[in-house]
Design a protein around this motif. Sequence first.
Motif, mmCIF file in Angstrom:
data_model
loop_
_atom_site.group_PDB
_atom_site.id
_atom_site.type_symbol
_atom_site.label_atom_id
_atom_site.label_comp_id
_atom_site.label_asym_id
_atom_site.label_seq_id
_atom_site.Cartn_x
_atom_site.Cartn_y
_atom_site.Cartn_z
ATOM 1 N N PHE A 145 52.556 72.854 24.190
ATOM 2 C CA PHE A 145 53.802 72.936 23.426
ATOM 3 C C PHE A 145 54.598 71.641 23.510
ATOM 4 O O PHE A 145 55.329 71.298 22.574
ATOM 5 C CB PHE A 145 54.665 74.093 23.936
ATOM 6 C CG PHE A 145 54.101 75.456 23.658
ATOM 7 C CD1 PHE A 145 53.268 75.672 22.569
ATOM 8 C CD2 PHE A 145 54.400 76.529 24.493
ATOM 9 C CE1 PHE A 145 52.740 76.928 22.308
ATOM 10 C CE2 PHE A 145 53.881 77.792 24.247
ATOM 11 C CZ PHE A 145 53.042 77.987 23.149
ATOM 12 N N ILE A 146 54.469 70.920 24.627
ATOM 13 C CA ILE A 146 55.249 69.701 24.845
ATOM 14 C C ILE A 146 54.560 68.476 24.251
ATOM 15 O O ILE A 146 55.191 67.655 23.581
ATOM 16 C CB ILE A 146 55.502 69.499 26.358
ATOM 17 C CG1 ILE A 146 56.367 70.633 26.897
ATOM 18 C CG2 ILE A 146 56.178 68.153 26.622
ATOM 19 C CD1 ILE A 146 56.469 70.641 28.406
ATOM 20 N N LEU A 147 53.256 68.340 24.494
ATOM 21 C CA LEU A 147 52.545 67.125 24.074
ATOM 22 C C LEU A 147 52.261 67.098 22.576
ATOM 23 O O LEU A 147 52.238 66.026 21.971
ATOM 24 C CB LEU A 147 51.238 66.984 24.853
ATOM 25 C CG LEU A 147 51.362 66.757 26.363
ATOM 26 C CD1 LEU A 147 49.986 66.560 26.978
ATOM 27 C CD2 LEU A 147 52.244 65.546 26.647
ATOM 28 N N PHE A 148 52.021 68.259 21.989
ATOM 29 C CA PHE A 148 51.706 68.270 20.558
ATOM 30 C C PHE A 148 52.835 67.674 19.708
ATOM 31 O O PHE A 148 52.578 66.857 18.815
ATOM 32 C CB PHE A 148 51.388 69.693 20.100
ATOM 33 C CG PHE A 148 51.081 69.797 18.628
ATOM 34 C CD1 PHE A 148 49.883 69.324 18.118
ATOM 35 C CD2 PHE A 148 52.007 70.341 17.749
ATOM 36 C CE1 PHE A 148 49.603 69.405 16.760
ATOM 37 C CE2 PHE A 148 51.739 70.425 16.396
ATOM 38 C CZ PHE A 148 50.541 69.953 15.898
ATOM 39 N N LEU A 172 52.659 64.486 17.210
ATOM 40 C CA LEU A 172 53.056 64.755 15.832
ATOM 41 C C LEU A 172 54.151 63.777 15.394
ATOM 42 O O LEU A 172 54.155 63.303 14.254
ATOM 43 C CB LEU A 172 53.551 66.200 15.701
ATOM 44 C CG LEU A 172 53.881 66.682 14.283
ATOM 45 C CD1 LEU A 172 52.640 66.620 13.400
ATOM 46 C CD2 LEU A 172 54.420 68.108 14.323
ATOM 47 N N TYR A 173 55.076 63.457 16.294
ATOM 48 C CA TYR A 173 56.109 62.442 16.012
ATOM 49 C C TYR A 173 55.460 61.090 15.730
ATOM 50 O O TYR A 173 55.879 60.361 14.830
ATOM 51 C CB TYR A 173 57.060 62.349 17.206
ATOM 52 C CG TYR A 173 58.153 61.322 17.059
ATOM 53 C CD1 TYR A 173 59.330 61.614 16.386
ATOM 54 C CD2 TYR A 173 58.011 60.059 17.619
ATOM 55 C CE1 TYR A 173 60.333 60.674 16.256
ATOM 56 C CE2 TYR A 173 59.003 59.112 17.503
ATOM 57 C CZ TYR A 173 60.175 59.424 16.821
ATOM 58 O OH TYR A 173 61.163 58.469 16.703
ATOM 59 N N PHE A 183 61.848 68.675 17.118
ATOM 60 C CA PHE A 183 60.634 68.895 17.908
ATOM 61 C C PHE A 183 60.972 69.388 19.313
ATOM 62 O O PHE A 183 60.288 70.275 19.856
ATOM 63 C CB PHE A 183 59.809 67.612 17.982
ATOM 64 C CG PHE A 183 59.116 67.259 16.704
ATOM 65 C CD1 PHE A 183 58.884 68.226 15.736
ATOM 66 C CD2 PHE A 183 58.678 65.967 16.455
ATOM 67 C CE1 PHE A 183 58.237 67.911 14.553
ATOM 68 C CE2 PHE A 183 58.037 65.645 15.272
ATOM 69 C CZ PHE A 183 57.818 66.621 14.314
ATOM 70 N N ALA A 184 62.013 68.823 19.928
ATOM 71 C CA ALA A 184 62.398 69.260 21.267
ATOM 72 C C ALA A 184 62.873 70.712 21.251
ATOM 73 O O ALA A 184 62.547 71.488 22.158
ATOM 74 C CB ALA A 184 63.485 68.341 21.828
ATOM 75 N N SER A 185 63.622 71.077 20.233
ATOM 76 C CA SER A 185 64.123 72.456 20.142
ATOM 77 C C SER A 185 62.982 73.441 19.951
ATOM 78 O O SER A 185 62.926 74.491 20.616
ATOM 79 C CB SER A 185 65.114 72.569 18.986
ATOM 80 O OG SER A 185 66.199 71.682 19.153
ATOM 81 N N ILE A 186 62.048 73.113 19.062
ATOM 82 C CA ILE A 186 60.907 74.006 18.825
ATOM 83 C C ILE A 186 60.038 74.107 20.067
ATOM 84 O O ILE A 186 59.600 75.200 20.456
ATOM 85 C CB ILE A 186 60.086 73.504 17.621
ATOM 86 C CG1 ILE A 186 60.918 73.593 16.325
ATOM 87 C CG2 ILE A 186 58.798 74.298 17.480
ATOM 88 C CD1 ILE A 186 60.227 73.006 15.119
ATOM 89 N N SER A 187 59.777 72.970 20.702
ATOM 90 C CA SER A 187 58.932 72.977 21.899
ATOM 91 C C SER A 187 59.564 73.801 23.014
ATOM 92 O O SER A 187 58.890 74.616 23.666
ATOM 93 C CB SER A 187 58.712 71.537 22.372
ATOM 94 O OG SER A 187 57.914 71.511 23.519
#
Length: 313
Positions: free
Chosen positions: A13-16, A20-21, A44-48
């Motif tokens: 969840f963190i590295l993807f 992607l960024y 991305f941080a919120s979704i992760s």
Amino acid sequence: MEMFKDFLLHVSFILFPIFLYHALWLSRTPAHFPKTNKLLITVFASISSALCIMYPVGSILDLQTGLQSIPLVLAILYGGYMAGIVAILISIIVKFVMYGSFLWIGLIVVPIYFFIPFLFYRKWHQYSKPNKLFYGVLIGLSKGFFIYIGLLVVSLMAYSPAFIMQQKLLELFFSTLYYIFFLVLSIYSIEFVKENAEMRSQLVQSEKLTIVSELAASVAHEVRNPLTVVRGFIQLLFSSDNTKEPPANKDYKNLVLSELDRAQDIITSYLDIAKQNYYQIESLNLSKLLEECASLMTSYANFKSVTIHQSIE
């Protein structure tokens, strides 16, 4: 083992989003290296973090634990205050929806262990990679310490302190180790991605300079040929011994030849710039330079009926 599998799920969840960024933003080929996209970092941080909360690793005192704070720390360090605050608020809302009865514990602990990342943010981009990794370890240790203090306070209110010290301390210890390892891994991944993007941008600039250098060499060759011909014919025209020739013609000859030589020097300098050679500071004879300027302006001054008087000293 089950907890370790859950940690690996959080790592994905963190590295993807990090890669992607890189694919959506850093892989572009603009004229310069792209600036930080704080909006993408916040999203991305919120979704992760939300995904980590929705699929928790385990619990200590019925408090869901995991790596959901790593994306929030990264949002603060790489996105700034606003990105970090927005991501933290979104994660708190998700945690309230999922585990509403324990929201007040998060409100006590979260502001404390996010204080240190906020302190590092302003100079984070100036630190070297080893320093960033070291500070990542410090952030992880501080997070584990503050969580332990918070849980200890909660245990004094709801349980006996020995419950934490004896049954949950080891679990908290390994959880902190996992957190530090994956936080450092995330920071290393971000720096690795940024370095690759910067190298690609520099490679594009280098290819452009190579094209300019080749074009400059071609243009210089084409321009030098007529200059060489002109210089030869000027020397030929002024080589005859004509007694009726005005004395000033000799000065004009020297002036024209010096200007042709200066044109050659300009072409050579242009080639040097295209090749990105390094230059050294040299002393300059100012008197000689002023004399050359005066001689260059003599013909134009005579055409305008102006007389130039030199007083260089």
